[in-house]
Design an enzyme around this catalytic site. Sequence first.
Site, PDB file in Angstrom:
ATOM      1  N   HIS A 172     -22.980 -26.607  12.539  1.00  0.00           N
ATOM      2  CA  HIS A 172     -23.703 -27.662  11.833  1.00  0.00           C
ATOM      3  C   HIS A 172     -23.187 -27.808  10.411  1.00  0.00           C
ATOM      4  O   HIS A 172     -22.868 -26.824   9.744  1.00  0.00           O
ATOM      5  CB  HIS A 172     -25.225 -27.443  11.838  1.00  0.00           C
ATOM      6  CG  HIS A 172     -25.671 -26.033  11.759  1.00  0.00           C
ATOM      7  ND1 HIS A 172     -25.518 -25.130  12.799  1.00  0.00           N
ATOM      8  CD2 HIS A 172     -26.278 -25.330  10.762  1.00  0.00           C
ATOM      9  CE1 HIS A 172     -26.020 -23.962  12.456  1.00  0.00           C
ATOM     10  NE2 HIS A 172     -26.473 -24.046  11.217  1.00  0.00           N
ATOM     11  N   CYS A 197       0.856  -1.190   0.000  1.00  0.00           N
ATOM     12  CA  CYS A 197       0.000   0.000   0.000  1.00  0.00           C
ATOM     13  C   CYS A 197       0.891   1.238   0.000  1.00  0.00           C
ATOM     14  O   CYS A 197       2.095   1.135   0.247  1.00  0.00           O
ATOM     15  CB  CYS A 197      -0.935   0.000   1.212  1.00  0.00           C
ATOM     16  SG  CYS A 197      -0.095   0.134   2.806  1.00  0.00           S
TER      17      CYS A 197
END
Length: 667
Positions: free
Chosen positions: A581, A12
């Site tokens: 799950h 950057c």
Amino acid sequence: MAKFDIIAATGCPTGIAHTFMAKEALEKAAAERGLTIKVETHGQVGVENELTKSEIAGAKAVVVAADKDVQAERFAGKPMVSVGVSKALSVEAAGKLIDRALAAKGDDTVAAAADVEDEVEEKESIGHVIYKHLMNGVSHMLVFVVAGGVLTAISFLWGITSFDSTASDYNSFAAMLKIIGGIAMNLMVPVLSAYIAESIGKRPALVPGFVAGMIAIQGLPVNAETGMIDAGGTGVGFGFLGGIVGGFLAGYVILLLEKVFAGLPKNLDGLKAIFLYPLFSTAIVGLVMLGISGPMAAINTAMMDFLKGLSASGAVVLGLAIGCMCAFDMGGPVNKAAYVTGTAMLTEALAAGVGTDTYNFGTNFMAAVSAACIVPPLITTFAVVVGKKYFSQEDHDAGVVNLILGCTHITEGAIPFMTKNIWPVMPIMMLGSSIASILTIMFNVHDPAPHGGFLVLPVVENGPLWVLAIFIGAVVGGILFVAFKKYDFEKNQKAAPAAKPVEAPKAAAVEAPKAEAADFVKVENVFVAEDFASRDEALSFVSNQAVKAGIASDADAVLNAFLAREAEGTTGMMEGFAIPHAKSDAITEAAVIVVKDESGVTGWDTMDGAPVNVAIALLIPGAQAGTTHLKILSKVAEALMDEDFRATVKGSTDAAEIAKTINARLV
């Protein structure tokens, strides 16, 4: 020599935060995909974790996430994606870049899996190319601005005229500091111009780039008496804007000369580099820059007048513009535009001298920019401290660290908070920064240093009022941020039980017999004394135990199913519980596996920020998704609302008791 599936380079303009945030996101995204990766960073201290030729040759694909030159030509011929660093700051975004890079090699199966919205030509846009060249110049320039500006500001500690040997507050050491600082600041435009040029035309472009920058400073010299061009005369500089124009001009002139001299014999390459390129490029660029000096000076003056005009419209208008720009992308292009404008204004201010209108306006403008950049990280600190229960532990820790980042003028620490909820977090940050900027202007604060945050407070005029302005902006923004998180937290709390009436009819149509449901949690699938370093380690353990128990056939497929669900939204609940799950064809029978970690699994986002002590993992065959899955999930979610249920499961070390307690709620 180690080989990597993916290699990457990040960089950057400032080389402080975005560079390393992108590195971390790419590494996590690669790990989620089971890929090895090496990320080279181009930070302010230089190149780290540098890629070797053999590593480049052995990689399957390349990801370049940079707003500066990272020598991407090294990767020529490799499947590659090249984007700005802001496109790789989250794990999700980084993952898409990796998918695109792999797809670029022509594998139809991988290409089909790539997200449709990212199916674009793997060629950098003209806008990004220009921005990357510009930011290469800015990144090299900033260190000169910071060093020169801070040294000049320190010299003022002995008095605002302490550099003047005829003044009563003269100090020889202060004078030397101002000389050094002034030299560094005067190099700002030449360095900017040279490294824009270098990004385009590589090393040969440095010479015309530096020359273009120097011309931008002094303008076209004219003899005051004759009105004619005169090397001994004086000119009107066109500063920062001229440096940008000169940098691009120098870079593309070198590319043009490379084509012109391409037909020369190979053995003259040395002559081209040492004689032809510098001679012709300097002459061409110099003549063009001198020729446009008049119009460029007029444009530069008009731009400065426009900014001063905003000030004349009142502190609210100017402060709002500064605050919104600085907080819009927190270290990105818009933020950098505001900051670089501030440094340009400050450079003119210091050159004009203390007490002049130019000095007062430039240092006041810089103070407003600095205030706006400091506020966003401090907003997150206030929010995670005051509204701790509404944030995950990871967010809380990041917010505390942001206190240090904010106080030292590093805005990027607030980015992870904004990317999770761009609306309304971005407007909240912009409002907080604008308040700080407006108050800074109204309080007549003057900051002669371009960076450093509160470290330069001793040289800031009306420093206590500056701190007050920043504090007010951070508190207002922090209160709004906490209010949003509280609303979001309460909405999520209500959402789980509220979903049950809608989903229950689906489950009822094929509801399993109660006797079957009572046997879902088997004693041998309850593990009460585990110690996991992370969420992913816990889910990997569950996946492997599922295979051992004959519940599933492929542990990796089950783990990927768990992680895919976590990517959609955390399954961490409250008070130490999680209900992960997985729905997969690799799962052969519906089952529940329970794991307990008394010390707590950190890094697992939960509604109250507490670590997970109990994970009740649901494993559902793909064919039963939406039927058995919904039934069990609904029952477990309902059970977790029961304080007695939570106390029993969390407090027991007896696998049989835990299995019995959970099974009783699944009937």
